[in-house]
Design an enzyme around this catalytic site. Structure first.
Site, short mmCIF file in Angstrom:
data_model
loop_
_atom_site.label_atom_id
_atom_site.label_comp_id
_atom_site.label_asym_id
_atom_site.label_seq_id
_atom_site.Cartn_x
_atom_site.Cartn_y
_atom_site.Cartn_z
N LYS A 54 0.84 -1.21 0.00
CA LYS A 54 0.00 0.00 0.00
C LYS A 54 0.87 1.26 0.00
CE LYS A 54 -3.63 -2.54 2.36
NZ LYS A 54 -4.21 -2.94 3.64
N GLN A 98 -3.82 -1.21 9.84
CA GLN A 98 -3.74 -2.57 9.30
C GLN A 98 -4.26 -3.57 10.33
OE1 GLN A 98 -2.78 -3.39 6.06
NE2 GLN A 98 -3.57 -5.39 6.63
N ASP A 121 -10.69 2.91 4.57
CA ASP A 121 -10.96 1.47 4.50
C ASP A 121 -12.46 1.19 4.43
OD1 ASP A 121 -8.99 -0.45 4.25
OD2 ASP A 121 -8.39 -0.36 6.36
#
Ligand code: NAP
Length: 304
Positions: A54, A98, A121
């Site tokens: 990412k 994460q 997200d």
């Protein structure tokens, strides 16, 4: 006849090219790049690998990318403070924590602490609620479901009136993709069945799917006789089935028996190289959209 491969890597490159141009335009207009912070707690090898992909993509696009890596014994309070600081930072437009987090940290509390307007997200309950309402209410679509929808649309798969069967009902894949494809509107309007471990005769549901989306996390769950000839198969599963000593990398497999399914399906996604790259592209798209909104608001605030 062998199925057409839906190449997630190629499609994601197409999207990233569009986002690179949009990033340059934002920089020109506002003098600022989209700002993304990636927060990693601990050193889980799979998480490290996801985060570094990412970060690499964000840097390639020209984002302002901030990496925050903390040891596994970081306290929940410390992490919540980091998130509060990012919420308040006007140069950060997207916050990614994460998952999974170490056990002593509540994922729920952490996800709730992220400003929903920086939740790129799309996991915050506020954004999942907006997704359920649909239309103009939607701020951020969760990345994997958005990637699935985007790859279906860009591959020309007809969703209007299609029978879509989703295997798996997680909050990050199965449930949101079922809601998205069932919405009224373009790139959706399908008749969706959401299946799980309580489903009776899973195979019979799968067999009538025009579009079969499998997100169970069970290697080889879907065998070729579960697939309607000509159907589109989206394999979300990422299962580590071994280790390649030569490359030093895990051997990955999806939830679908790819080689055999390719002989029955009309279109199919590979693992790796299918849904995974699309998920990252959608994270970048959410960040660019967030940046556009925040930068426009800041600019109008400065003028006012
Ligand atoms: P999850 O939270 O573990 O949920 C799995 C879902 O599948 C559950 O709803 C479970 O049913 C259902 N399921 C499991 N075994 C089943 C079976 N034998 N028959 C029917 N349903 C079954 O998983 P997730 O987070 O959604 O992830 C699913 C897979 O996708 C994993 O392999 C993950 O690594 C992968 N993934 C890939 C990406 C990507 O970007 N490529 C992103 C996210 C996830 P119950 O609810 O009844 O337990």
């Amino acid at each position: 006849m062998a199925a057409t491969i839906i190449d997630g890597l190629a499609l994601s490159r197409e999207i990233l090219d569009e986002l690179r141009a949009e990033t340059a335009q934002l920089k020109q207009q506002y003098g600022k790049a989209p700002g993304l912070v990636t927060i990693l707690v601990g050193d889980n090898p799979a998480s490290l690998s996801y985060v570094s992909r990412k970060v690499k993509t964000a840097l390639e696009l020209g984002f302002h990318e901030v990496q925050i890596n903390r040891p596994a014994d970081t306290s929940e309070e410390e992490l919540l403070q980091i998130i509060a600081d990012c919420n308040a930072d006007p140069d950060i437009h997207g916050i990614l924590v994460q998952l999974p987090l170490p056990r002593h940290i509540s994922e729920k509390r952490v996800l709730l602490a992220i400003d929903p307007d920086k939740d790129v997200d799309g996991f915050h309950p506020m954004n999942l609620g907006r997704l359920l309402v649909g239309g103009e209410s939607i701020t951020f679509l969760p990345c994997t479901p958005a990637g699935i929808q985007e790859m279906l649309v860009r591959s020309g798969v007809e969703l209007d009136g299609a029978d879509v069967v989703v295997v798996g009902r997680s909050n990050i894949v199965g449930k949101p993709v079922a809601v998205m494809l069932g919405q009224k509107g373009p790139g959706a309007n399908a008749t969706v069945t959401l299946t799980h471990t309580g489903t009776r005769d899973l195979a019979s549901h799968c067999r009538r799917a025009d579009v079969l989306i499998v997100a169970a996390g069970v290697a080889g769950l879907v065998s070729p006789d579960w697939i309607k000839p000509g159907a589109t198969v989206i394999d979300v599963g990422v299962n580590r089935i071994g280790f390649n000593e030569a490359t030093g990398k895990a051997i990955l497999s999806g939830d679908v028996d790819f080689a055999a399914a390719s002989q029955v399906a009309g279109r199919i996604t590979p693992v790796p190289g299918g849904v995974g790259p699309m998920t990252i592209a959608m994270l970048m798209r959410n960040t660019v959209r967030s940046a556009r909104k925040h930068l426009a608001e800041q600019a109008s605030g400065d003028r006012g």
